[in-house]
Design a protein around this motif. Structure first.
Motif, PDB file in Angstrom:
ATOM      1  N   LEU A  40       0.827  -1.214   0.000  1.00  0.00           N
ATOM      2  CA  LEU A  40       0.000   0.000   0.000  1.00  0.00           C
ATOM      3  C   LEU A  40       0.860   1.262   0.000  1.00  0.00           C
ATOM      4  N   VAL A  41       1.964   1.219   0.728  1.00  0.00           N
ATOM      5  CA  VAL A  41       2.883   2.368   0.743  1.00  0.00           C
ATOM      6  C   VAL A  41       3.508   2.530  -0.644  1.00  0.00           C
ATOM      7  N   GLU A  42       3.883   1.418  -1.241  1.00  0.00           N
ATOM      8  CA  GLU A  42       4.463   1.462  -2.582  1.00  0.00           C
ATOM      9  C   GLU A  42       3.449   2.012  -3.590  1.00  0.00           C
ATOM     10  N   LEU A  43       2.206   1.612  -3.477  1.00  0.00           N
ATOM     11  CA  LEU A  43       1.158   2.123  -4.346  1.00  0.00           C
ATOM     12  C   LEU A  43       0.982   3.631  -4.170  1.00  0.00           C
ATOM     13  N   LEU A  44       1.007   4.108  -2.946  1.00  0.00           N
ATOM     14  CA  LEU A  44       0.898   5.541  -2.682  1.00  0.00           C
ATOM     15  C   LEU A  44       2.093   6.312  -3.244  1.00  0.00           C
ATOM     16  N   ILE A  45       3.275   5.737  -3.128  1.00  0.00           N
ATOM     17  CA  ILE A  45       4.475   6.391  -3.673  1.00  0.00           C
ATOM     18  C   ILE A  45       4.362   6.514  -5.192  1.00  0.00           C
ATOM     19  N   TYR A  46       3.967   5.434  -5.861  1.00  0.00           N
ATOM     20  CA  TYR A  46       3.832   5.487  -7.313  1.00  0.00           C
ATOM     21  C   TYR A  46       2.714   6.444  -7.739  1.00  0.00           C
ATOM     22  N   ALA A  47       1.631   6.491  -6.992  1.00  0.00           N
ATOM     23  CA  ALA A  47       0.549   7.431  -7.308  1.00  0.00           C
ATOM     24  C   ALA A  47       1.033   8.867  -7.154  1.00  0.00           C
ATOM     25  N   LEU A  49       4.173   9.923  -7.352  1.00  0.00           N
ATOM     26  CA  LEU A  49       5.128  10.175  -8.432  1.00  0.00           C
ATOM     27  C   LEU A  49       4.414  10.401  -9.769  1.00  0.00           C
ATOM     28  N   GLY A  50       3.280   9.751  -9.961  1.00  0.00           N
ATOM     29  CA  GLY A  50       2.512   9.921 -11.178  1.00  0.00           C
ATOM     30  C   GLY A  50       1.863  11.289 -11.288  1.00  0.00           C
ATOM     31  N   ILE A  51       1.613  11.924 -10.159  1.00  0.00           N
ATOM     32  CA  ILE A  51       1.012  13.259 -10.150  1.00  0.00           C
ATOM     33  C   ILE A  51       2.075  14.339 -10.136  1.00  0.00           C
TER      34      ILE A  51
END
Length: 78
Positions: A40-47, A49-51
């Motif tokens: 979940l932390v990794e998903l938040l980091i990628y999200a 970075l995507g913004i």
């Protein structure tokens, strides 16, 4: 001095075709160098970075998808 619509359109294409893939590779390498966080932390980091990549280019991308405001209207009588 603001850029013309054509210049903003050209810069946006360059940013999307060259800059975005480079940014993705850099983000991928940086994420591979750190220990893997929980999913979940990794998903938040990628999200995030995507913004974050688009924020500095907000002024360039604004209105590029619309018709050229300086062009003559096509329906105008000649």
């Amino acid at each position: 001095m603001s850029m013309s619509w054509k210049a903003r359109r050209r810069w946006s294409i360059l940013i999307l075709v060259v800059g975005l893939p480079v940014y993705i590779l850099v983000a991928w390498v940086v994420m591979s160098l750190i220990p893997r966080p929980p999913i979940l932390v990794e998903l938040l980091i990628y999200a995030a970075l995507g913004i974050v990549w688009a924020l500095p280019f907000k002024a360039i991308f604004k209105g590029v998808g619309k018709a050229d405001p300086d062009a003559a209207p096509e329906d105008a009588p000649r």
